[in-house]
Design a protein around this motif. Structure first.
Motif, PDB file in Angstrom:
ATOM      1  N   GLY A 147      14.453   8.847  48.464  1.00  0.00           N
ATOM      2  CA  GLY A 147      13.199   9.407  48.938  1.00  0.00           C
ATOM      3  C   GLY A 147      13.251  10.913  49.097  1.00  0.00           C
ATOM      4  O   GLY A 147      12.267  11.609  48.866  1.00  0.00           O
ATOM      5  N   SER A 148      14.414  11.429  49.479  1.00  0.00           N
ATOM      6  CA  SER A 148      14.582  12.871  49.640  1.00  0.00           C
ATOM      7  C   SER A 148      14.674  13.589  48.295  1.00  0.00           C
ATOM      8  O   SER A 148      14.405  14.788  48.204  1.00  0.00           O
ATOM      9  CB  SER A 148      15.850  13.170  50.450  1.00  0.00           C
ATOM     10  OG  SER A 148      15.824  12.517  51.700  1.00  0.00           O
ATOM     11  N   LEU A 149      15.053  12.864  47.259  1.00  0.00           N
ATOM     12  CA  LEU A 149      15.264  13.466  45.946  1.00  0.00           C
ATOM     13  C   LEU A 149      13.992  14.110  45.391  1.00  0.00           C
ATOM     14  O   LEU A 149      14.057  15.162  44.741  1.00  0.00           O
ATOM     15  CB  LEU A 149      15.772  12.392  44.975  1.00  0.00           C
ATOM     16  CG  LEU A 149      15.990  12.802  43.519  1.00  0.00           C
ATOM     17  CD1 LEU A 149      17.044  13.902  43.421  1.00  0.00           C
ATOM     18  CD2 LEU A 149      16.395  11.583  42.686  1.00  0.00           C
ATOM     19  N   GLY A 150      12.836  13.508  45.668  1.00  0.00           N
ATOM     20  CA  GLY A 150      11.587  14.049  45.130  1.00  0.00           C
ATOM     21  C   GLY A 150      11.334  15.484  45.552  1.00  0.00           C
ATOM     22  O   GLY A 150      10.863  16.306  44.757  1.00  0.00           O
ATOM     23  N   ALA A 151      11.664  15.812  46.796  1.00  0.00           N
ATOM     24  CA  ALA A 151      11.453  17.174  47.285  1.00  0.00           C
ATOM     25  C   ALA A 151      12.426  18.154  46.673  1.00  0.00           C
ATOM     26  O   ALA A 151      12.196  19.372  46.700  1.00  0.00           O
ATOM     27  CB  ALA A 151      11.577  17.208  48.806  1.00  0.00           C
ATOM     28  N   ALA A 152      13.533  17.655  46.111  1.00  0.00           N
ATOM     29  CA  ALA A 152      14.535  18.527  45.507  1.00  0.00           C
ATOM     30  C   ALA A 152      14.304  18.753  44.016  1.00  0.00           C
ATOM     31  O   ALA A 152      14.962  19.580  43.405  1.00  0.00           O
ATOM     32  CB  ALA A 152      15.927  17.934  45.712  1.00  0.00           C
ATOM     33  N   SER A 360       7.107  15.083  50.452  1.00  0.00           N
ATOM     34  CA  SER A 360       7.736  16.289  49.909  1.00  0.00           C
ATOM     35  C   SER A 360       7.107  17.547  50.500  1.00  0.00           C
ATOM     36  O   SER A 360       7.806  18.513  50.831  1.00  0.00           O
ATOM     37  CB  SER A 360       7.612  16.299  48.385  1.00  0.00           C
ATOM     38  OG  SER A 360       8.344  15.224  47.807  1.00  0.00           O
ATOM     39  N   ASP A 361       5.788  17.540  50.651  1.00  0.00           N
ATOM     40  CA  ASP A 361       5.099  18.684  51.262  1.00  0.00           C
ATOM     41  C   ASP A 361       5.559  18.885  52.701  1.00  0.00           C
ATOM     42  O   ASP A 361       5.729  20.030  53.170  1.00  0.00           O
ATOM     43  CB  ASP A 361       3.587  18.472  51.239  1.00  0.00           C
ATOM     44  CG  ASP A 361       3.001  18.543  49.833  1.00  0.00           C
ATOM     45  OD1 ASP A 361       3.746  18.873  48.892  1.00  0.00           O
ATOM     46  OD2 ASP A 361       1.799  18.252  49.685  1.00  0.00           O
ATOM     47  N   ILE A 362       5.747  17.788  53.405  1.00  0.00           N
ATOM     48  CA  ILE A 362       6.142  17.862  54.814  1.00  0.00           C
ATOM     49  C   ILE A 362       7.561  18.400  54.964  1.00  0.00           C
ATOM     50  O   ILE A 362       7.874  19.121  55.922  1.00  0.00           O
ATOM     51  CB  ILE A 362       5.983  16.468  55.468  1.00  0.00           C
ATOM     52  CG1 ILE A 362       4.491  16.186  55.686  1.00  0.00           C
ATOM     53  CG2 ILE A 362       6.738  16.382  56.782  1.00  0.00           C
ATOM     54  CD1 ILE A 362       4.201  14.754  56.068  1.00  0.00           C
ATOM     55  N   ILE A 363       8.431  18.070  54.010  1.00  0.00           N
ATOM     56  CA  ILE A 363       9.782  18.646  54.019  1.00  0.00           C
ATOM     57  C   ILE A 363       9.697  20.164  53.865  1.00  0.00           C
ATOM     58  O   ILE A 363      10.394  20.919  54.556  1.00  0.00           O
ATOM     59  CB  ILE A 363      10.632  18.014  52.903  1.00  0.00           C
ATOM     60  CG1 ILE A 363      10.976  16.558  53.265  1.00  0.00           C
ATOM     61  CG2 ILE A 363      11.915  18.820  52.681  1.00  0.00           C
ATOM     62  CD1 ILE A 363      11.648  15.788  52.156  1.00  0.00           C
ATOM     63  N   LYS A 374      15.683  20.173  56.005  1.00  0.00           N
ATOM     64  CA  LYS A 374      16.307  18.924  56.454  1.00  0.00           C
ATOM     65  C   LYS A 374      15.664  17.748  55.721  1.00  0.00           C
ATOM     66  O   LYS A 374      14.898  16.980  56.301  1.00  0.00           O
ATOM     67  CB  LYS A 374      16.149  18.755  57.955  1.00  0.00           C
ATOM     68  CG  LYS A 374      16.716  19.906  58.787  1.00  0.00           C
ATOM     69  CD  LYS A 374      16.394  19.723  60.262  1.00  0.00           C
ATOM     70  CE  LYS A 374      16.898  20.873  61.103  1.00  0.00           C
ATOM     71  NZ  LYS A 374      16.523  20.743  62.528  1.00  0.00           N
ATOM     72  N   GLU A 375      15.980  17.616  54.433  1.00  0.00           N
ATOM     73  CA  GLU A 375      15.352  16.551  53.657  1.00  0.00           C
ATOM     74  C   GLU A 375      15.699  15.167  54.199  1.00  0.00           C
ATOM     75  O   GLU A 375      14.827  14.310  54.382  1.00  0.00           O
ATOM     76  CB  GLU A 375      15.782  16.627  52.188  1.00  0.00           C
ATOM     77  CG  GLU A 375      15.381  17.902  51.481  1.00  0.00           C
ATOM     78  CD  GLU A 375      16.557  18.856  51.368  1.00  0.00           C
ATOM     79  OE1 GLU A 375      17.417  18.835  52.280  1.00  0.00           O
ATOM     80  OE2 GLU A 375      16.618  19.616  50.384  1.00  0.00           O
TER      81      GLU A 375
END
Length: 466
Positions: A147-152, A360-363, A374-375
């Motif tokens: 789930g964190s990967l999308g923001a990266a 992703s926007d919130i990260i 802090k993903e």
């Protein structure tokens, strides 16, 4: 608000507007495809397995879902913090390595949850609790990094919407396959005690393969090489949660949307067997219902470009609320039900897809407001709401069946049949209506505001490198 301290080692190789290849988008979507081949099995079939195969009462099964999901929700921030506080991040990235090891662990645990040992009823109940609670930890180990990967991958709004649509397509694709083929395969086995774990093992193997494709085909571009500056503590987790208002809103919305979605998945098998008279109908109905919901995914990027993420999510929820409300009052006819359920799933697939872009926007918002990216912690706190919703839907499904007088493997009374339909249609309609109010009135992180934040973050990173 004070000026945030920017981490020195943030890498932002991805420029706003950079094109993400179709191959990478498909690879990213394969992650949720693999995820679904293990997660959806529990949502679709575990309650049925508990009540009709393992011999666990509906009320006791409700307790298993409630306690196990709440336990997993508490574990999520711990797993997310572990991901964020990792040191010596190698060339494979911060998140991708978890996909390989985590998926294998999760596959094994998935099979174990569908085994009912030949022991006493109390022993079976203890085994069910233990296996599903441990499964929840395994799920966190693979799901939070994914789930964190999308923001990266990218910070561009439209590229994120596109990635979200591919992720939702992967999720729906897995739901489509598992809901259509699993029960017919299980029915091939005279002994369901054998059929369930064998078929779940096949599905889990497909899930692992899909995660390998995701690992090989994606690239992390926005990554912090150093963890958060403060040591991990309850205070850090609480601060991250309470100082990110968009996260709070998304958590509240998700409790309603995911509980609505999951209660549909859990109760459809009961509706097919008892209200319509043939459990085999579930496969045919899901072929149409879930297949149709892919239309929502196809139009998601275009809807976001035209209306923005928030209005697009509201539009999808409204469609689902109307379709479910009508479906409850219509006769329990397989054709009418399938058509309206298909429309409802098209609607609910839209906010479920947009959600990943919201995360992703919130990260990014958390980095902009605090200076620390802090993903893992942020996604785990969002995932807490999903686990809470899953716990709520599993609990309500089990308690609801108990309250309406459900008895396994017998002809149900007219009141019980009406109760099954109400759980399947009315609860999702009410829950999604509340979700519409939450996102419509409380979510202030618009697409234009997010674009301004990204520009400011890029200026900070550029200044820091100088």
């Amino acid at each position: 608000m004070g000026v945030p301290i920017v981490q020195e080692s943030v890498q932002t190789d991805n420029k706003t507007g950079e094109h993400i290849s179709l191959k990478e988008k498909i690879s990213y979507g394969m992650g949720d495809f693999g995820n679904g081949f293990m997660f959806d099995l529990g949502q679709l079939y575990l309650l049925k397995f508990f009540t009709d195969v393992a011999g666990v009462s509906a009320g006791a099964a409700a307790g298993i879902f409630l306690v196990s999901k709440l336990f997993a929700a508490v574990c999520d921030p711990i797993v997310g913090s572990f991901v964020d506080y990792r040191k010596h991040i190698g060339t494979r990235g911060k998140f991708r390595p978890f996909l390989i090891v985590g998926s294998v662990i999760l596959a094994i645990l998935t099979i174990l949850t569908f085994i009912s040992p030949n022991i006493s009823p109390t022993g079976k109940l203890i085994y069910a609790y233990a296996s599903y609670m441990i499964w929840g930890i395994g799920y966190s180990i693979v799901n939070i990094p994914y789930g964190s990967l999308g923001a990266a991958i990218t910070q561009d709004t439209h590229q994120r919407a596109s990635l979200s649509s591919f992720r939702q397509a992967g999720s729906l694709g897995a739901l489509f396959v598992t809901s259509v083929v699993v029960m017919p395969l299980i029915l091939l086995f005279p002994n369901h005690h054998v059929g369930y774990p064998v078929v779940m093992g096949i599905m889990s193997l497909i899930g692992v393969i899909a995660f390998i494709i995701c690992y090989r085909g994606t690239k992390e571009r926005i990554v912090s090489q150093s963890g958060p500056k403060e040591k991990l503590s309850i205070g850090v987790i609480v601060h991250t949660f309470t100082n990110n208002k968009p996260l709070l809103v998304l958590v509240l919305m998700t409790i309603f949307t995911i509980s609505a979605y999951n209660i549909k998945s859990a109760l459809l098998i009961y509706f097919a067997e008892y209200n319509l008279g043939h459990v085999e109908l579930m496969a045919y109905m899901n072929f149409i219902i879930i297949g149709s919901s892919l239309l929502g995914v196809l139009f998601l990027p275009k809807l976001v470009r035209r209306f923005g993420k928030r209005k697009t999510a509201i539009l999808g929820m409204l469609v689902s609320v109307i379709a479910d409300s009508i479906n409850f009052f219509m006769p329990s006819n397989v054709y009418i039900f399938t058509i309206l359920a298909s429309i409802s799933f098209i609607g609910i697939s839209i906010p479920n897809g947009v959600t990943w872009a919201f995360v992703s926007d919130i990260i990014d918002y958390g980095e902009w407001s605090s200076g620390e990216r802090k993903e893992g912690i942020t996604y785990s706190l969002f995932n807490f709401s999903r686990k809470l919703a899953q716990s709520l839907s599993g609990f309500l499904s089990g308690i609801g069946l108990a309250l309406i007088g459900y008895v396994p493997n017998v002809v149900q009374s007219s009141g019980t049949l009406l109760g099954i339909k109400a759980l399947l249609c009315l609860y999702p309609a009410v829950a999604l209506a509340l979700a519409m109010l939450v996102i419509g009135k409380m979510y202030k992180l618009t697409d234009s505001r997010h674009a301004e934040m990204i520009q400011e973050l890029q200026r900070r990173h550029a200044d820091n490198r100088v």
